[in-house]
Write an enzyme that holds these catalytic residues in place. Structure first.
Site, PDB file in Angstrom:
ATOM      1  N   GLU A 180      13.853  36.895  32.625  1.00  0.00           N
ATOM      2  CA  GLU A 180      14.415  38.247  32.624  1.00  0.00           C
ATOM      3  C   GLU A 180      15.865  38.256  32.142  1.00  0.00           C
ATOM      4  O   GLU A 180      16.495  37.202  31.981  1.00  0.00           O
ATOM      5  CB  GLU A 180      14.300  38.838  34.032  1.00  0.00           C
ATOM      6  CG  GLU A 180      12.836  38.956  34.446  1.00  0.00           C
ATOM      7  CD  GLU A 180      12.622  39.689  35.750  1.00  0.00           C
ATOM      8  OE1 GLU A 180      13.579  39.830  36.541  1.00  0.00           O
ATOM      9  OE2 GLU A 180      11.469  40.115  35.977  1.00  0.00           O
ATOM     10  N   CYS A 200       0.740  42.614  29.266  1.00  0.00           N
ATOM     11  CA  CYS A 200       1.277  43.887  28.753  1.00  0.00           C
ATOM     12  C   CYS A 200       0.860  44.078  27.295  1.00  0.00           C
ATOM     13  O   CYS A 200       0.346  43.169  26.638  1.00  0.00           O
ATOM     14  CB  CYS A 200       2.802  43.918  28.905  1.00  0.00           C
ATOM     15  SG  CYS A 200       3.691  42.987  27.636  1.00  0.00           S
ATOM     16  N   GLU A 255       3.515  35.123  28.917  1.00  0.00           N
ATOM     17  CA  GLU A 255       2.500  34.918  27.876  1.00  0.00           C
ATOM     18  C   GLU A 255       3.143  34.738  26.506  1.00  0.00           C
ATOM     19  O   GLU A 255       2.792  33.831  25.742  1.00  0.00           O
ATOM     20  CB  GLU A 255       1.529  36.109  27.820  1.00  0.00           C
ATOM     21  CG  GLU A 255       0.752  36.329  29.093  1.00  0.00           C
ATOM     22  CD  GLU A 255       1.432  37.288  30.078  1.00  0.00           C
ATOM     23  OE1 GLU A 255       2.680  37.248  30.203  1.00  0.00           O
ATOM     24  OE2 GLU A 255       0.706  38.053  30.723  1.00  0.00           O
ATOM     25  N   CYS A 310       8.066  37.983  28.547  1.00  0.00           N
ATOM     26  CA  CYS A 310       6.948  37.720  29.460  1.00  0.00           C
ATOM     27  C   CYS A 310       6.492  36.260  29.344  1.00  0.00           C
ATOM     28  O   CYS A 310       6.705  35.607  28.305  1.00  0.00           O
ATOM     29  CB  CYS A 310       5.757  38.602  29.118  1.00  0.00           C
ATOM     30  SG  CYS A 310       6.003  40.351  29.399  1.00  0.00           S
TER      31      CYS A 310
HETATM   32  N1  THU Z   1       5.482  40.056  33.172  1.00  0.00           N
HETATM   33  C1  THU Z   1       4.951  38.972  32.563  1.00  0.00           C
HETATM   34  O1  THU Z   1       5.620  37.947  32.390  1.00  0.00           O
HETATM   35  N2  THU Z   1       3.659  39.025  32.165  1.00  0.00           N
HETATM   36  C2  THU Z   1       2.801  40.052  32.448  1.00  0.00           C
HETATM   37  O2  THU Z   1       1.625  39.990  32.118  1.00  0.00           O
HETATM   38  C3  THU Z   1       3.302  41.230  33.168  1.00  0.00           C
HETATM   39  C4  THU Z   1       4.772  41.296  33.343  1.00  0.00           C
HETATM   40  C5  THU Z   1       6.857  39.969  33.699  1.00  0.00           C
HETATM   41  C6  THU Z   1       7.908  40.762  32.996  1.00  0.00           C
HETATM   42  C7  THU Z   1       8.936  40.935  34.088  1.00  0.00           C
HETATM   43  O3  THU Z   1       9.765  39.795  34.141  1.00  0.00           O
HETATM   44  C8  THU Z   1       8.133  40.981  35.352  1.00  0.00           C
HETATM   45  O4  THU Z   1       6.867  40.427  35.030  1.00  0.00           O
HETATM   46  C9  THU Z   1       7.960  42.363  35.937  1.00  0.00           C
HETATM   47  O5  THU Z   1       7.442  43.236  35.024  1.00  0.00           O
END
Ligand code: THU
Length: 125
Positions: free
Chosen positions: A41, A85, A52, A50
């Site tokens: 983040e 996402c 993925e 993310c």
């Molecule tokens: N996030 C992911 O890393 N992958 C997902 O499939 C959903 C969301 C992360 C982004 C952010 O750091 C946190 O989860 C909250 O949204």
């Protein structure tokens, strides 16, 4: 095959001070190599990456080519399965096969949804 244990372990490395929501992802490449990713983040929230996409982009950095991913396993802190996402689905479409398998796991690994990339993002740009 599913790699829940590895995804759950790497999840602990997530940098998520803003959401406190840990996500771990493991790519199983067609040659058997495992490539891992976590969410990272940023105080400028839109700069967050993310788990993925972190793993998928790292596969390219490592020298793998498009369509080299056999399966993707995702887990998080959620009690429900972790769905990728829209941005991550678009990157899966770019770098995976339509039939690359995606295992979406909950926190404990007891709930798993299995889908193909083409199920998650059925139409191409
Ligand atoms: N996030 C992911 O890393 N992958 C997902 O499939 C959903 C969301 C992360 C982004 C952010 O750091 C946190 O989860 C909250 O949204």
């Amino acid at each position: 095959m599913i790699h829940y244990n590895e995804a759950n372990e790497i999840k602990n490395n997530a940098y998520c001070p803003y959401s406190n929501f840990h996500v771990g992802c493991v790519l199983e490449m067609k040659d058997g190599t495992l490539i891992k990713g976590v969410n990272v983040e940023n105080t400028a929230y839109g700069s967050t990456i993310c788990a993925e996409r972190n793993a998928l982009l790292h596969s390219i950095t490592q020298g793998f080519k498009q369509k080299a991913v056999k399966s993707i396993t995702i887990t998080s802190d959620s009690d429900e399965p972790t769905y990728p996402c829209g941005d991550c689905r678009q990157v899966m479409l770019e770098l995976c096969d339509h039939n690359t398998v995606v295992y979406m796991c909950n926190r404990t690994g007891e709930k798993v949804k299995k889908r193909k990339v083409s199920d998650l993002i059925p139409t191409n740009f």
